[in-house]
Scaffold this motif. Structure first.
Motif, mmCIF file in Angstrom:
data_model
loop_
_atom_site.group_PDB
_atom_site.id
_atom_site.type_symbol
_atom_site.label_atom_id
_atom_site.label_comp_id
_atom_site.label_asym_id
_atom_site.label_seq_id
_atom_site.Cartn_x
_atom_site.Cartn_y
_atom_site.Cartn_z
ATOM 1 N N ILE A 129 0.823 -1.259 0.145
ATOM 2 C CA ILE A 129 0.086 -0.065 0.108
ATOM 3 C C ILE A 129 0.755 1.319 0.061
ATOM 4 N N ALA A 130 0.432 2.228 -0.788
ATOM 5 C CA ALA A 130 1.252 3.390 -0.927
ATOM 6 C C ALA A 130 1.249 4.293 0.215
ATOM 7 N N SER A 131 1.785 3.720 1.291
ATOM 8 C CA SER A 131 1.534 4.736 2.586
ATOM 9 C C SER A 131 2.826 5.042 3.232
ATOM 10 N N HIS A 132 2.966 6.089 4.046
ATOM 11 C CA HIS A 132 4.303 6.366 4.651
ATOM 12 C C HIS A 132 4.392 5.564 5.514
ATOM 13 N N ASN A 133 3.666 4.618 6.369
ATOM 14 C CA ASN A 133 3.697 3.697 7.229
ATOM 15 C C ASN A 133 3.786 2.314 6.361
ATOM 16 N N PHE A 134 4.176 1.248 7.186
ATOM 17 C CA PHE A 134 4.685 -0.072 6.744
ATOM 18 C C PHE A 134 3.364 -0.751 6.904
ATOM 19 N N ILE A 135 2.655 -1.244 5.957
ATOM 20 C CA ILE A 135 1.611 -2.019 5.885
ATOM 21 C C ILE A 135 1.490 -3.189 4.962
ATOM 22 N N SER A 136 1.066 -4.638 5.454
ATOM 23 C CA SER A 136 1.167 -5.586 4.715
ATOM 24 C C SER A 136 -0.136 -6.510 5.184
ATOM 25 N N GLU A 137 -0.628 -7.114 4.250
ATOM 26 C CA GLU A 137 -1.773 -8.178 4.572
ATOM 27 C C GLU A 137 -1.196 -9.464 4.921
#
Length: 663
Positions: A129-137
């Protein structure tokens, strides 16, 4: 013995992390479900740590181990009790400065269901996800139990503010975060634009220093939030590895630089000023060092520097505020809020206080409050300056009439001195003219006297001879007396105006100039057709005409014209009078004509020219008489033209504004 075994079992149970249950309606704090293991060498694989002993994280705060060079492994046992089999679960790590994050989702059969590598060391495009945080499913559909292993390596503070969220909850938090970020940076950009406008309006260098401080702080905050990677510099390795630390030090320098001049600590707090200069140098050195050395080597120093500077500046603000520096009150309020936020933020990074919700944004909130207060301080400074200027303006208005009167008196005195200077300059020439005027009559008187003496000695001086000699002597004495009267009247300082016949004044001017004109063998012509009279000061007008005649005389002599001629005409012009004085000296050079009426301008050497005559003539005609004087070249020579207003005439004719040589 049974009691000891029981106590051991109970103690062992308390050291085990509980299982993190995933439910749609209820989510327990994830910190209670995390256990960790320190990998001091950083060489363990997930197969090696999978069955290793993990320590339950029992502190009631988010994972935070401060600055460390060790690699940390984190383990979370998951139990999926979601009512919906198609629920999507996501792991979110809300700390954008982590360099390397390896996520292993392991199923009940100890197989890896999913592996994902994240962190600032990876390209932004590789993020799910193009987020400044780190996100993974986390693909947990139809999986009831799983184990999550997370490997973290970083040069920043070792902390892991993570959450496991459903898609709906993740979307809700993302929207809330976007609202906060938009509002935060919106405040900063408004403050920045506001101060740019004030700088353009006031040109106050303090606004320029403040703009530099705001800009550097925004860039650092973008780097810290991970938004810089997302929106500005992308995957630029140098900015990712060094930008955040270098910008901390540079922002510290800008804050000190602005505060030193705004508070004027050189005057109000000289001792603190020396400390500010020292810390400025340290900040500058650290900003350079941060651009060269690894992030982990310099970030502890920069973090300590960021905590120290608000304290120094707050003390400086309090000291200056005691000197009734009104704007310092806003300054102290701003830095107080930022200091509190910075201390909380720094203590959290060093693991001295627990992590709580929003701790990573506490410095943002404090900085926003600080920037608003500093803008108010600068605005108050502008208000005080405006009030000071208005006060000065009112004081000037109170004394304006008096000052204008003094200035007018001084101007009148200068005018009188200027006229007197012009007359004194002409006096030498007049004395020479008197000498010329008297030379011939005195010579004649000497001859008559000698003739009488010889006749008397020879006995030939009878009554007839005596009477004849007496009459001749009396005639010449009358001539000398008239010459004295003419020059005496010319030098009278009486400026009273009366209606004058300009034709008669032209005759007087020619008679007074007769000696030097005859000596140069210059012929003169006078044509008078005017019947109008003008209201002027007689002697000043004669002086103007003599200046013009002398100017033509000098030009003819200088050009060595053998048949020099000066022509004067006096004629009516409407209800006024036009006077022309022209010569046949060949005209005026363009570079001389444009400056001919300037004061002290002359083409002669200092012994023969003062540069006052023509300037004085222009002043008398235009300022004293309200007339107009101009000059133009004509075939074979030049012509000065004077327009004087009659009593019924209200406007002057437009004439050539070109100029002539000076005397």
């Amino acid at each position: 013995m049974k009691k000891l075994i029981f106590l051991f079992i109970v103690f062992t149970y308390t050291l085990q992390a509980s299982i993190h249950v995933l439910q749609d309606a209820l989510q327990s704090p994830i910190e209670k479900s995390i256990s960790y293991m320190e990998d001091s060498k950083g060489d363990l694989t997930y197969q090696q740590v999978q069955y290793s002993h993990f320590i339950p994280y029992t502190q009631e705060r988010s994972l935070n181990f401060g600055f460390t060079k060790s690699v940390y492994w984190f383990k979370i046992d998951l139990q999926n009790r979601s009512a919906k089999d198609d629920t999507h679960w996501w792991i979110k790590i809300d700390y954008p400065l982590l360099e390397l994050i390896d996520i292993y989702l392991i199923g009940p059969d100890h197989r890896v269901i999913k592996y994902k590598r994240m962190g600032t060391s990876q390209s932004f495009a590789s993020r799910e996800i193009a987020s400044h945080n780190f996100i993974s499913e986390l693909p947990l559909q139809n999986i009831s139990n799983a184990t999550l292993l997370i490997r973290v390596k970083t040069q920043s503070s070792m902390q892991l503010p993570l959450a496991i969220l459903s898609s709906e909850k993740l979307l809700e938090e993302t929207e809330q975060n976007n609202l906060f970020v938009g509002g935060y940076y919106g405040i900063f950009f408004i403050v920045l634009l506001y101060n740019i406008v004030l700088y353009i309006y006031t040109r106050d260098q303090n606004y320029l220093r403040y703009i530099l401080f705001i800009t550097s702080f925004i860039l650092w905050q973008l780097s810290f939030d991970g938004l810089g990677i997302k929106y500005l510099w992308g995957d630029d390795r140098w900015l990712i590895d060094h930008g955040s630390s270098a910008l901390i030090a540079f922002t510290a320098f800008c804050a000190l630089y602005f505060s030193r001049y705004f508070l004027n600590t050189v005057v109000y707090a000289p001792k603190i000023d020396k400390a500010i200069i020292l810390v400025m140098l340290i900040s500058l050195v650290m900003s350079v060092a941060s651009a060269i050395f690894p992030y982990g080597d310099v970030i502890p120093i920069n973090a300590a520097l960021a905590s120290l500077i608000p304290i120094i500046l707050l003390i400086a603000g309090v000291v200056v505020m005691r000197h009734e520096h009104r704007a310092a009150r806003f300054y102290v309020a701003g830095w107080s809020s930022f200091l509190i936020a910075t201390i909380i933020f720094a203590f959290n990074k060093f693991d001295l206080i627990p992590t709580f919700y929003g701790v990573n944004h506490v410095q943002q909130i404090g900085s926003a409050i600080e920037m608003i207060f500093l803008s108010l301080a600068l605005a108050d400074r502008v208000y005080l300056l405006q009030r000071e200027y208005i006060g000065k303006l009112n004081r000037l208005n109170d004394t304006l009439t008096e000052k204008v009167e003094v200035a007018l008196n001084e101007a009148r005195m200068k005018d009188r001195l200027f006229v007197q200077q012009s007359r004194l300059a002409a006096m030498g020439e007049m004395i020479e003219q008197i000498a010329h005027q008297w030379r011939q009559p005195l010579h004649t008187l000497a001859l008559i006297n000698q003739d009488m003496y010889i006749n008397q000695k020879l006995g030939k001086c009878d009554n007839e001879c005596f009477e004849q000699s007496h009459s001749s002597i009396d005639e010449h004495l009358q001539y000398l007396s008239k010459t004295i009267d003419d020059f005496r009247n010319f030098y009278k300082t009486d400026k009273s105006k009366s209606l004058e016949d300009l034709g008669k004044l032209a005759v007087d001017a020619l008679r007074l100039s007769d000696v030097f004109l005859k000596y140069a063998k210059i012929k003169t012509e006078l044509h008078v057709s005017a019947v109008n009279k003008v209201n002027i000061a007689k002697n000043e007008m004669v002086q103007v005409l003599m200046n013009l005649i002398k100017n033509s005389h000098d030009a003819i002599v200088e050009q060595r014209i053998s048949d020099g001629k000066i022509m004067i005409s006096v004629e009516d012009f409407g209800s006024g009078v036009k006077i022309s004085v022209e010569d046949n000296a060949g005209g005026i050079a363009p570079n001389v004509m444009e400056k001919i009426f300037d004061i002290y301008f002359t083409t002669k050497d200092p012994d023969h020219g003062t540069g006052l005559g023509l300037h004085m003539s222009k002043y008398i005609i235009e300022e004293s008489f309200g007339g107009k004087i101009s000059v133009e070249n004509i075939p074979g020579g030049a012509r000065f033209v004077i327009f004087l207003i009659g009593e019924e005439e209200q406007a002057l004719p437009i004439h050539d504004e070109s100029h002539r040589r000076n005397i």
